[in-house]
Design an enzyme around this catalytic site. Structure first.
Site, PDB file in Angstrom:
ATOM      1  N   HIS A 197       0.847  -1.202   0.000  1.00 40.30           N
ATOM      2  CA  HIS A 197       0.000   0.000   0.000  1.00 40.30           C
ATOM      3  C   HIS A 197       0.878   1.247   0.000  1.00 40.30           C
ATOM      4  CE1 HIS A 197      -4.061  -1.767   1.471  1.00 40.30           C
ATOM      5  NE2 HIS A 197      -3.355  -2.690   0.847  1.00 40.30           N
TER       6      HIS A 197
ATOM      7  N   TYR B 189      -8.919   5.204   7.755  1.00 38.36           N
ATOM      8  CA  TYR B 189      -9.027   5.536   9.182  1.00 38.36           C
ATOM      9  C   TYR B 189     -10.041   6.671   9.275  1.00 38.36           C
ATOM     10  CZ  TYR B 189      -4.691   2.923  10.146  1.00 38.36           C
ATOM     11  OH  TYR B 189      -3.729   1.944  10.282  1.00 38.36           O
TER      12      TYR B 189
ATOM     13  N   PRO C  45      -3.872  -0.379  18.676  1.00 41.00           N
ATOM     14  CA  PRO C  45      -3.619  -0.797  17.294  1.00 41.00           C
ATOM     15  C   PRO C  45      -3.714   0.318  16.242  1.00 41.00           C
ATOM     16  CG  PRO C  45      -5.773  -1.582  18.037  1.00 41.00           C
ATOM     17  CD  PRO C  45      -5.101  -0.982  19.223  1.00 41.00           C
TER      18      PRO C  45
ATOM     19  N   LYS D 242       1.488  -0.612  14.962  1.00 44.42           N
ATOM     20  CA  LYS D 242       2.902  -0.733  15.341  1.00 44.42           C
ATOM     21  C   LYS D 242       3.258  -2.000  16.120  1.00 44.42           C
ATOM     22  CE  LYS D 242       4.694   2.906  13.588  1.00 44.42           C
ATOM     23  NZ  LYS D 242       4.443   2.373  12.237  1.00 44.42           N
TER      24      LYS D 242
ATOM     25  N   TYR E 155       4.246   6.246  10.201  1.00 45.28           N
ATOM     26  CA  TYR E 155       3.405   5.106   9.816  1.00 45.28           C
ATOM     27  C   TYR E 155       4.225   4.047   9.070  1.00 45.28           C
ATOM     28  CZ  TYR E 155      -0.824   2.631   8.463  1.00 45.28           C
ATOM     29  OH  TYR E 155      -1.796   1.663   8.310  1.00 45.28           O
TER      30      TYR E 155
HETATM   31  C1  PHB Z   1      -5.729  -4.754  10.612  1.00 46.84           C
HETATM   32  O1  PHB Z   1      -5.824  -4.953   9.383  1.00 46.84           O
HETATM   33  O2  PHB Z   1      -6.014  -5.609  11.429  1.00 46.84           O
HETATM   34  C2  PHB Z   1      -5.229  -3.426  11.081  1.00 46.84           C
HETATM   35  C3  PHB Z   1      -4.835  -2.484  10.161  1.00 46.84           C
HETATM   36  C4  PHB Z   1      -4.390  -1.245  10.598  1.00 46.84           C
HETATM   37  C5  PHB Z   1      -4.357  -0.959  11.948  1.00 46.84           C
HETATM   38  C6  PHB Z   1      -4.756  -1.912  12.878  1.00 46.84           C
HETATM   39  C7  PHB Z   1      -5.202  -3.156  12.442  1.00 46.84           C
HETATM   40  O3  PHB Z   1      -3.940   0.269  12.366  1.00 46.84           O
END
Ligand code: PHB
Length: 393
Positions: free
Chosen positions: A75, A204, A295, A299, A387
């Site tokens: 990505h 997000y 999460p 990280k 990130y």
């Molecule tokens: C996930 O795909 O489980 C996932 C992706 C991004 C995050 C947390 C979890 O920030």
């Protein structure tokens, strides 16, 4: 009593323990990995899914990146959604060509387990009641093997890679340790759904109803989360109710989620935690045994890998050059990155979640912050650099 011996006894066959064992093997250092879970449990438990560029590079460079290269999804950006519209963070261009790869944690574990076993590595699955007997002059771990035999594993060092609830944290003398923690007053309701992707990149989203995250696992399986009460009971949530909540938080400007059958749901708690120092005597802790991040910054796994990268180099120096300076610096070196990740994860969390005690002022400030990080190239770069991950070397 069955007596066993190795150079590094590793407790925990998660990302930290398995990657450490793999890196040590490449450096000619022997280890035995213990885990109370079965191989099947380890290989099927669904966890996070975003690998930093560092983690990808390390896997590829050390020969465990073949499946990742074929099956991972690279990505180059992600989207922040707020106020009904999406704004992209162009990770690739903001960081001079770095990116992240979506590849589930249990797939990473499968690759590492396969590599260790193919190289003759020793992993004891279903090792019950692991107990650390000494972290001083004669480090030893006692456990019960799956055949019922009581075993004592003697080693030069113990690596505690046993997560938040393993014996390693407790084995550190109370007077020597500091714990820092923040528990968030919410959790994430996570689902896996049989549906096509709704977006090419992760989303997000900040909404007055709360945060939502749209992620993926494969072309046919999507992973999504929405902020919830930490005590929420997943059984109270029907498919229709879940989709309505997710749609309410992310739709807008012509965008809608593609829905499908939900085949897994559960609530993830949210907390930030650091134990320091990460060493006591000959015990070194790494990954979730030493720290937890919410999460939101993706990280957790990456920090575990970074910890053991530092630890493996320090052990290699000890065994080849005979100096302990790397080991003595391990905690401070690892903690610098860990606190940076703590800050980033807290920042992402506080920018995107609904806080029950937030005033209207707080809400408007939150939106202004999202506006800033998606319109100022300097602010966007700060998000992007963190990130994709700070460099390992
Ligand atoms: C996930 O795909 O489980 C996932 C992706 C991004 C995050 C947390 C979890 O920030």
């Amino acid at each position: 009593m069955r007596a066993l011996k190795t150079q590094v006894a590793i407790i925990g066959a998660g990302p930290a323990g398995l990657m450490l064992s793999h890196l040590l093997h490449l450096a000619g250092i022997r280890s035995v990995v213990l885990d109370r879970r079965s191989r099947e449990q380890i290989e099927t438990t669904i966890r996070a899914g975003v690998l930093e560029q560092n983690t990808v590079d390390l896997m590829v460079e050390t020969g465990v990146g073949e499946r990742l290269k074929c099956q991972g999804f690279n990505h180059h950006g992600f989207e922040f959604r707020f106020g009904g519209e999406g704004r992209r963070i162009d990770l690739y261009n903001l960081t001079g060509g770095r990116s992240v790869t979506v590849y589930p944690q249990h797939e990473v574990l499968k690759d590492l387990i396969a590599a260790r076993l193919a190289a003759g590595g020793e992993i004891v699955f279903e090792a019950a009641d692991a107990q650390i007997l000494d972290i001083g002059q004669a480090p030893r771990v006692r456990f019960m093997a799956p055949d019922g035999a009581l075993c004592e594993l003697a080693a030069d060092f113990i690596a505690g890679c046993d997560g938040s609830y393993g014996p390693s944290r407790e084995a550190m003398p109370a007077g020597e340790r500091e714990d820092y923690q923040r528990i968030y007053p919410f959790g994430w309701f996570g689902i896996l759904a049989e549906a096509p992707p709704s977006s090419d990149e992760l989303i997000y989203a900040r909404h007055d109803r709360g945060f939502a995250l749209i992620s993926t696992r494969s072309p046919g399986v999507q992973r999504m989360y929405f902020q919830c009460d930490p005590a929420e009971n997943p059984d109270d949530w029907s498919e229709d109710r879940i989709w309505a909540e997710l749609q309410a938080r992310v739709s807008g400007n012509g965008f809608r989620l593609k829905e499908g059958r939900i085949f897994q749901k559960g609530v993830v708690p949210m907390r930030s935690y650091v134990r320091q120092p990460m060493q006591s005597g000959r015990l070194f802790i790494a990954g979730d045994a030493a720290h937890t991040v919410p999460p939101t910054g993706a990280k957790g796994l990456n920090l575990a890998v970074a910890d053991v990268f530092v630890l493996s180099r320090a052990l290699e120096r000890f065994y080849t050059a005979g100096t302990a300076d790397g080991l003595e610096a391990y905690s401070a070196t690892a903690l610098r990155r860990i606190w940076r990740a703590q800050h980033f994860s807290w920042w992402m969390t506080s920018m995107l979640h609904r806080f029950a005690d937030a005033s209207e002022f707080d809400r408007r400030r939150q939106v202004a912050e999202l506006d800033m990080v998606t319109s100022s190239p300097a602010a966007a770069r700060t998000i992007a650099e963190n990130y994709v991950g700070l460099p390992l070397h």
